[in-house]
Enzyme design. Structure first.
Site, PDB file in Angstrom:
ATOM      1  N   SER A 132      -0.062 -14.815  37.885  1.00  0.00           N
ATOM      2  CA  SER A 132       0.944 -13.628  38.240  1.00  0.00           C
ATOM      3  C   SER A 132       2.212 -13.648  37.271  1.00  0.00           C
ATOM      4  CB  SER A 132       0.910 -13.624  39.850  1.00  0.00           C
ATOM      5  OG  SER A 132       1.809 -14.825  40.186  1.00  0.00           O
ATOM      6  N   SER A 145      12.906 -26.968  46.153  1.00  0.00           N
ATOM      7  CA  SER A 145      14.002 -26.432  45.409  1.00  0.00           C
ATOM      8  C   SER A 145      15.380 -26.670  45.967  1.00  0.00           C
ATOM      9  CB  SER A 145      13.779 -24.898  45.207  1.00  0.00           C
ATOM     10  OG  SER A 145      15.175 -24.428  44.769  1.00  0.00           O
ATOM     11  N   GLY A 158       1.695 -22.292  34.957  1.00  0.00           N
ATOM     12  CA  GLY A 158       3.056 -21.932  35.123  1.00  0.00           C
ATOM     13  C   GLY A 158       3.842 -23.010  34.365  1.00  0.00           C
ATOM     14  N   ARG A 207      25.126 -11.809  39.872  1.00  0.00           N
ATOM     15  CA  ARG A 207      23.724 -11.655  40.002  1.00  0.00           C
ATOM     16  C   ARG A 207      23.653 -12.026  41.703  1.00  0.00           C
ATOM     17  NH1 ARG A 207      18.870 -14.878  37.389  1.00  0.00           N
ATOM     18  NH2 ARG A 207      19.765 -16.563  38.595  1.00  0.00           N
ATOM     19  N   TYR A 256      13.722 -16.352  48.423  1.00  0.00           N
ATOM     20  CA  TYR A 256      13.050 -17.468  47.766  1.00  0.00           C
ATOM     21  C   TYR A 256      13.432 -18.834  48.228  1.00  0.00           C
ATOM     22  CZ  TYR A 256      12.617 -21.485  44.445  1.00  0.00           C
ATOM     23  OH  TYR A 256      12.376 -22.265  43.838  1.00  0.00           O
ATOM     24  N   LYS A 302      10.975 -21.871  50.587  1.00  0.00           N
ATOM     25  CA  LYS A 302      10.912 -23.383  50.415  1.00  0.00           C
ATOM     26  C   LYS A 302      11.538 -24.110  51.463  1.00  0.00           C
ATOM     27  CE  LYS A 302       9.479 -22.844  46.137  1.00  0.00           C
ATOM     28  NZ  LYS A 302       8.073 -23.568  45.794  1.00  0.00           N
ATOM     29  N   ASP A 359      -6.512 -16.317  43.591  1.00  0.00           N
ATOM     30  CA  ASP A 359      -5.350 -16.127  44.522  1.00  0.00           C
ATOM     31  C   ASP A 359      -5.676 -16.877  45.572  1.00  0.00           C
ATOM     32  OD1 ASP A 359      -3.067 -13.639  44.895  1.00  0.00           O
ATOM     33  OD2 ASP A 359      -3.290 -15.100  46.278  1.00  0.00           O
ATOM     34  N   LYS A 364       9.204 -17.215  42.153  1.00  0.00           N
ATOM     35  CA  LYS A 364      10.488 -18.164  42.010  1.00  0.00           C
ATOM     36  C   LYS A 364      11.745 -17.878  41.653  1.00  0.00           C
ATOM     37  CE  LYS A 364      10.245 -19.687  37.557  1.00  0.00           C
ATOM     38  NZ  LYS A 364      10.905 -20.745  36.455  1.00  0.00           N
TER      39      LYS A 364
HETATM   40  C1  WQD Z   1      20.883 -19.790  35.979  1.00  0.00           C
HETATM   41  C2  WQD Z   1      22.211 -19.304  35.844  1.00  0.00           C
HETATM   42  C3  WQD Z   1      22.476 -17.080  36.367  1.00  0.00           C
HETATM   43  C4  WQD Z   1      19.855 -15.449  33.598  1.00  0.00           C
HETATM   44  C5  WQD Z   1      16.275 -21.327  39.122  1.00  0.00           C
HETATM   45  C6  WQD Z   1      14.825 -21.210  39.541  1.00  0.00           C
HETATM   46  C7  WQD Z   1      14.747 -21.429  40.897  1.00  0.00           C
HETATM   47  C8  WQD Z   1      14.829 -22.924  41.009  1.00  0.00           C
HETATM   48  C9  WQD Z   1      16.531 -23.087  40.814  1.00  0.00           C
HETATM   49  C10 WQD Z   1      13.215 -24.501  40.846  1.00  0.00           C
HETATM   50  C11 WQD Z   1      22.789 -18.559  37.096  1.00  0.00           C
HETATM   51  C12 WQD Z   1      22.634 -17.333  34.872  1.00  0.00           C
HETATM   52  C13 WQD Z   1      20.558 -16.110  34.361  1.00  0.00           C
HETATM   53  C14 WQD Z   1      20.660 -14.255  32.465  1.00  0.00           C
HETATM   54  C15 WQD Z   1      22.460 -15.380  33.477  1.00  0.00           C
HETATM   55  N1  WQD Z   1      14.226 -23.676  40.376  1.00  0.00           N
HETATM   56  N2  WQD Z   1      21.857 -16.167  34.245  1.00  0.00           N
HETATM   57  N3  WQD Z   1      22.135 -14.485  32.662  1.00  0.00           N
HETATM   58  O1  WQD Z   1      18.772 -18.884  39.285  1.00  0.00           O
HETATM   59  O2  WQD Z   1      19.623 -21.297  39.173  1.00  0.00           O
HETATM   60  O3  WQD Z   1      17.165 -20.638  39.613  1.00  0.00           O
HETATM   61  O4  WQD Z   1      16.650 -22.806  39.347  1.00  0.00           O
HETATM   62  O5  WQD Z   1      12.865 -24.119  42.096  1.00  0.00           O
HETATM   63  O6  WQD Z   1      13.058 -21.477  40.989  1.00  0.00           O
HETATM   64  O7  WQD Z   1      14.801 -19.765  39.231  1.00  0.00           O
HETATM   65  O8  WQD Z   1      18.060 -20.136  37.658  1.00  0.00           O
HETATM   66  O9  WQD Z   1      17.946 -19.739  34.940  1.00  0.00           O
HETATM   67  O10 WQD Z   1      17.585 -17.605  36.694  1.00  0.00           O
HETATM   68  O11 WQD Z   1      19.882 -18.927  36.613  1.00  0.00           O
HETATM   69  O12 WQD Z   1      23.894 -15.329  33.554  1.00  0.00           O
HETATM   70  O13 WQD Z   1      19.932 -13.612  31.978  1.00  0.00           O
HETATM   71  O14 WQD Z   1      22.207 -18.678  34.776  1.00  0.00           O
HETATM   72  O15 WQD Z   1      23.406 -16.173  36.833  1.00  0.00           O
HETATM   73  O16 WQD Z   1      23.962 -18.792  37.268  1.00  0.00           O
HETATM   74  P1  WQD Z   1      18.597 -20.330  39.055  1.00  0.00           P
HETATM   75  P2  WQD Z   1      18.350 -19.315  36.480  1.00  0.00           P
END
Ligand code: WQD
Length: 341
Positions: free
Chosen positions: A38, A128, A14, A295, A154, A158, A62, A88
Site C-alpha cells: 500500500s 515509534s 517498505g 504541519r 498514528y 503505536k 493484506d 506511518k
Molecule cells: C520531520 C520534520 C516536519 C516534510 C517520522 C515518521 C514516523 C516516525 C517518526 C517511525 C517535521 C518536517 C517534513 C516536508 C517539512 N518514525 N517536514 N517538510 O513527522 O518526525 O515522523 O518519524 O516510526 O513514522 O513519519 O518525520 O520526515 O515527516 O518530518 O518541513 O515536506 O520535517 O514538519 O518537523 P516525522 P517527517
C-alpha cells in the site's frame, strides 16, 4: 548445514522492512516478506536480491485478511516475526484516523492470533518515538519515561499496540521487543535500495532528494516558530541500516522480563533547516525551499537517549547523518536512472 531460521517480515517491501531483510540475509537468517504494497512496490524484492544474491519468498496480501495471513503461517515454521506493516505518516493520520486505527490495529490483532495458534513467541515490533507524546519533547527521551499522550492517531496506534503486546505477554509465552524509532533516513550503501514512498513523500528527506532531482518544485519547511534554536523542528535522524541491524540484534535478545523496549536514535537532534543545509553541503546541490505554516501533529523536538540499546543490545550506530544523506541521494539518482517506481 542446519536450515537457517525463518523470520516473517511484515511490511518487508517498505523502507525499514526492506533494509532489515537485507540485514537478516547478511546474518544467515531466511526472511519471508509479507506486504500489501500500500506504500511500497513489489520491485523492491528484486532490488533485495540484487544486493544479497538471494531470492526472498514474498507474499502479496493484506494482514486484515485472516485467511490469507493464516495460509502464510501454514507454509512455514517461523522462528520469529518482525512486524513493520503499518501506515506511518503523522499528518495523514490526523486527517484519516479510522484508516489508521483499522489498518494498524486490525493487522496486529490478526498477527497475534496467528502467533498464538502457531506458537511463535518472538516478535520485534516497529514502534515509534511518537508514543512519548508532547509533554516529554525538548529533552533526550529514555525508555523509563512514561509513555505520554501521542500527538496523532498514528502515535496512538503505536501506543495501543505496545499496550496490547504487554498485556498478552503477561499471560502467554509471547516475548515482544519494542523498537521505538526516531527518524530513520538514508538508503543502502550500494545505492540499489532506499525509501520509495508512493506519491508525494510525507517524510522530509525523500522530499528533499526528489526536489533536488527536479521531481518536486520546492521543499516547504513546515513551521519556523518552534521552541528550537532556529525555529524549525528538531528530530533525531538515524541511518536506516543502523536501524535494520538493531532488529536483527533484537531477535537474539535474552529476556529477564516479559517484554523489552529500546529507543533507536543517535542521541543527537538536527533541525529541518540544518538537514537542508547539510544536504546542500554534502551533495553540492543547492535546494529550492520556502518556509510555510506548521504541519498538524508535529512537535518541537524529539531526540533519543540511546544508552539502553547500546548496553543491552550490544548495538551502536555506525553511520553518520552525512552518510545517510549521501546514500539517500545516491538511491534517488539510481532509481530514476533505472526507472524504479
Ligand atoms: C520531520 C520534520 C516536519 C516534510 C517520522 C515518521 C514516523 C516516525 C517518526 C517511525 C517535521 C518536517 C517534513 C516536508 C517539512 N518514525 N517536514 N517538510 O513527522 O518526525 O515522523 O518519524 O516510526 O513514522 O513519519 O518525520 O520526515 O515527516 O518530518 O518541513 O515536506 O520535517 O514538519 O518537523 P516525522 P517527517
Amino acid at each position: 548445514m542446519s536450515e537457517s531460521k525463518e523470520i516473517l517480515v511484515t511490511g518487508g517491501t517498505g523502507f525499514i522492512g526492506s533494509h532489515t531483510v537485507v540485514a537478516l540475509f547478511e546474518q544467515g537468517y531466511t526472511p519471508v516478506i509479507l506486504d500489501n504494497c500500500s506504500n511500497s512496490t513489489p520491485s523492491i524484492v528484486k532490488q533485495i536480491s540484487l544486493i544479497t544474491g538471494k531470492e526472498c519468498t514474498f507474499y502479496l496480501g493484506d494482514m486484515r485478511d485472516k485467511a490469507f495471513l493464516k495460509s502464510v503461517f501454514e507454509k512455514h515454521s517461523f522462528e520469529g516475526v518482525i512486524h513493520f506493516a503499518a501506515f506511518k505518516a503523522v499528518a495523514e493520520s490526523v486527517e484519516k484516523p479510522l484508516y489508521y486505527y483499522d489498518n494498524n490495529l486490525t493487522s496486529l490483532i490478526n498477527l497475534l492470533g496467528c502467533l498464538e495458534e502457531f506458537q511463535v513467541n518472538k516478535i520485534v515490533f516497529s514502534s515509534s518515538c511518537t508514543v512519548y507524546g508532547v509533554e516529554n519533547s525538548l529533552k533526550p527521551l529514555n525508555e523509563e519515561m512514561p509513555v505520554g499522550k501521542p500527538n496523532s492517531p498514528y502515535g496512538w496506534t503505536k501506543w495501543m499496540a505496545e499496550q496490547m503486546l504487554i498485556d498478552i505477554a503477561g499471560k502467554t509465552d509471547l516475548r515482544p521487543v519494542f523498537l521505538r524509532y526516531f527518524n530513520p533516513i538514508g538508503a543502502h550503501v550500494s545505492g540499489k535500495l532506499g525509501e520509495l514512498p508512493l506519491g508525494p513523500p510525507n517524510n522530509v528527506l525523500p522530499y528533499i532528494t526528489q526536489t533536488a532531482a527536479g521531481l518536486r518544485k520546492e521543499l516547504t519547511i513546515f513551521g519556523k516558530d518552534y521552541d528550537t534554536p532556529d525555529g524549525t523542528c528538531v528530530r533525531d535522524y538515524i541511518h536506516v541500516m543502523d536501524v535494520a541491524k538493531a532488529h536483527v540484534k533484537s531477535l537474539s535478545y535474552s529476556f529477564d522480563s516479559t517484554f523489552e523496549v529500546f529507543n533507536l536514535g543517535t542521541g543527537k537532534g538536527t533541525s529541518v533547516l540544518e538537514l537542508v543545509q547539510l544536504f546542500e553541503k554534502v551533495t553540492g546541490k543547492p535546494l529550492n525551499y520556502q518556509f510555510g505554516p506548521r504541519r498538524s501533529g508535529d512537535v518541537d523536538a524529539l531526540f533519543a537517549d540511546v544508552s539502553k540499546a547500546k548496553k543491552f543490545l550490544n548495538w551502536n550506530t555506525e553511520r553518520t547523518i552525512e552518510d545517510a544523506i549521501l546514500d539517500a541521494w545516491k538511491w534517488e539518482q539510481y532509481r530514476l536512472e533505472n526507472e524504479i517506481s
